[in-house]
Design a protein around this motif. Structure first.
Motif, short mmCIF file in Angstrom:
data_model
loop_
_atom_site.label_atom_id
_atom_site.label_comp_id
_atom_site.label_asym_id
_atom_site.label_seq_id
_atom_site.Cartn_x
_atom_site.Cartn_y
_atom_site.Cartn_z
N TYR A 341 0.83 -1.22 0.00
CA TYR A 341 0.00 0.00 0.00
C TYR A 341 0.86 1.27 0.00
O TYR A 341 0.35 2.37 0.18
N HIS A 441 -4.81 3.68 8.08
CA HIS A 441 -5.64 3.29 6.94
C HIS A 441 -6.08 1.84 7.15
O HIS A 441 -5.32 1.01 7.67
N ASN A 443 -8.59 -0.92 4.92
CA ASN A 443 -9.32 -1.03 3.65
C ASN A 443 -9.28 0.30 2.90
O ASN A 443 -10.27 0.70 2.29
N THR A 461 -3.54 -6.59 13.61
CA THR A 461 -2.80 -7.07 12.44
C THR A 461 -2.35 -5.90 11.59
O THR A 461 -3.17 -5.06 11.22
O1 AHR Z 1 -5.75 -0.06 4.24
C1 AHR Z 1 -5.25 -1.21 3.59
C2 AHR Z 1 -5.25 -2.44 4.47
O2 AHR Z 1 -6.57 -2.74 4.90
C3 AHR Z 1 -4.49 -2.35 5.75
O3 AHR Z 1 -3.10 -2.44 5.58
C4 AHR Z 1 -5.04 -3.53 6.49
O4 AHR Z 1 -4.84 -3.42 7.88
C5 AHR Z 1 -6.49 -3.54 6.09
O5 AHR Z 1 -6.88 -4.83 5.77
#
Ligand code: AHR
Ligand code: AHR
Ligand code: AHR
Length: 476
Positions: A341, A441, A443, A461
């Motif tokens: 990301y 951030h 999703n 996580t």
């Molecule tokens: O924002 C992108 C991802 O979405 C993040 O890294 C994760 O924690 C979530 O699943």
């Protein structure tokens, strides 16, 4: 001598002594508080640097390096075991699992005492500590005295309290509490000016004097550090206060118990609360550095000597930020660092704050002007480059773009403090008013998230990476 040595000499010994910043007895060298870190759930006790001294903040800093830390226990220094821990649900539920209240960040309230760094307890709405089974606290109409000190951090929610409350966390009636209150709630009593005020939470009422409503003798008090004193005994009680950094205490009320029914005699139950109301109302915010409860009604002279000790401790402010410097007035971009990301930037689509891959069409939306924090100038606010006058704020823990309406709530919700990035790169940016929560951030939508909290976006996580941003040159 420390504050509790002075109360002892005065014949009104401490039966509870709480502080995350320093020992409150000259000879105290035990644990002041316990912290728990987010990375592995391990705990550590923090003690004074030496007997009677300031907390070993460096021990906390190294234990918590690269992760988050919460204050799990505020130990009682009196030897009675009257420790404060995460408050359970009562008349009201807290935001954590099973209705418990939240725990405070270990790093939300940094200060120095005589130049040595220490951390206070920064209470955000939802946060609270309690002990429903303490030993030796005042019951019924028995006398007690308490002293606390706070900063300029307050609100009008119910109720930023420290002191004596119900043992079942419920509202059991008038006179069942006797706790210090600090804030600008006007639902019950109030004082002179627009607040905040030191008041007495006696249950179903915050009292600023004998009458239940406004008592002009109780002044607005908003020094950065304040000493607040409440003491009560059979048909007498008193509110006192002053600047904890200099000068002496003044008496704001001293006299008979309130005229409203149920407060004379008192029906104190003897539990101890911090940051919440007697029924676990969790709407308030404030900062606690140290507080004690005594057995007996302390003399003014004893309290005056304690105030001199507090002034000599030299509480002072220190930086709220760390890591790469942000320059007020500059325009910046914030790039995500989570693998997969890390080509995305913090941006907005209308009022939603999210992350977007930079393109020729979104450079303005992904560019932010750094301003001095609207709610605390020691931190920052982020003004939209393409919508001047609108800032990043949090609302229900989601980040939004919104116009500054000049309210205290908006300004505080739009204030963020940068620190060294939790994953070792760039910066992590925490909400000033919720220091357990960071720009994150999830999703590809932006929130203020805590490490492993109850919301989906609080997931542990990938937390450290998701809350770490590289602050770079503006894209537009
Ligand atoms: O924002 C992108 C991802 O979405 C993040 O890294 C994760 O924690 C979530 O699943
Ligand atoms: O007295 C004010 C508040 O009223 C108490 O803290 C709480 O128990 C009740 O809601
Ligand atoms: O984002 C948390 C809180 O939600 C904000 O402080 C408040 O404005 C809203 O209720």
């Amino acid at each position: 001598a420390g504050p509790c040595d002075i109360y002892s000499s005065g014949g009104t010994p401490c039966i509870a002594a709480h502080s995350t910043t320093r020992a409150l007895y000259n000879s105290f060298s035990g644990s002041l508080y316990q912290v728990k870190r987010g990375s592995d759930g391990a705990t550590a006790n923090i003690a004074p640097l030496s007997a009677g001294g300031v907390a070993n903040a460096a021990a906390q800093d190294s234990f918590c390096a690269g992760t988050t830390c919460l204050i799990t226990i505020i130990y009682d220094q009196s030897g009675r075991g009257n420790h404060l821990t995460q408050a359970p649900p009562g008349g009201f539920k807290g935001p954590e699992p099973n209705g418990y209240d939240s725990l405070a960040s270990a790093t939300g309230a940094p200060v120095t005492l005589n130049g040595q760094k220490a951390y206070g307890v920064f209470i955000s709405p939802g946060t609270g500590y309690r002990n429903n089974a303490p030993s030796g606290t005042a019951k019924g109409d028995a006398p007690q005295g308490i002293a606390i000190f706070d900063g300029t951090h307050y609100n009008s929610g119910c109720c930023f309290d420290y002191g004596n409350a119900e043992t079942n966390s419920r509202d059991t009636g008038n006179g069942h509490m006797e706790a210090l209150y600090f804030g600008d709630n006007t639902v019950w009593g109030s004082g002179a000016g627009s607040g905040p005020w030191i008041m007495a939470d006696l249950e179903n009422g915050l009292f600023s004097g004998r009458g239940s409503k406004n008592n002009a003798g109780d002044p607005t008090i908003n020094n950065r550090f304040i000493t607040a004193v409440l003491k009560g005994g059979p048909n007498q009680w008193s509110i006192r206060g002053g600047n904890a950094a200099s000068g002496s205490l003044s008496t704001f009320y001293s006299g008979a118990r309130p005229t409203a029914s149920g407060y004379n005699p008192m029906s104190k139950e003897g539990a101890i609360i911090l940051g919440i109301g007697g029924d676990n109302s969790v709407g308030a915010q404030g900062t606690f550095y140290e507080g004690v409860m005594t057995s007996g009604y302390p003399s003014d002279a004893t309290e005056n000597a304690v105030q001199a000790d507090i002034v000599a401790a030299k509480y002072a402010t220190t930086s709220l930020t760390s890591g790469p410097a942000l320059t007020v007035g500059s325009s910046v971009s914030l790039r995500a660092t989570t693998s997969g990301y890390d080509t995305r930037y913090l941006a907005h689509t209308g009022t939603t704050i999210n992350t977007q891959v930079a393109s020729s069409s979104n450079r303005q939306q992904a560019s932010w002007t750094v301003r001095a924090g609207l709610g605390n100038s020691a931190c920052y606010s982020f003004e939209s480059k393409d919508t001047p006058g609108s800032y990043i704020r949090h609302y229900n823990f989601a980040l939004q773009l919104a116009a500054n309406d000049n309210s205290k709530q908006f300004k505080e919700d739009a204030t963020f403090c940068a620190q060294a990035g939790l994953n070792g790169q760039g910066s992590s940016i925490r909400a000033w008013a919720y220091p357990t929560r960071f720009f994150r951030h999830y999703n590809n939508v932006a929130y203020i998230a805590s490490n492993g909290g109850v919301n989906t976006f609080d997931s542990a996580t990938s937390f450290s990476a998701d809350v770490t941003w590289v602050v770079g040159a503006s894209l537009a």
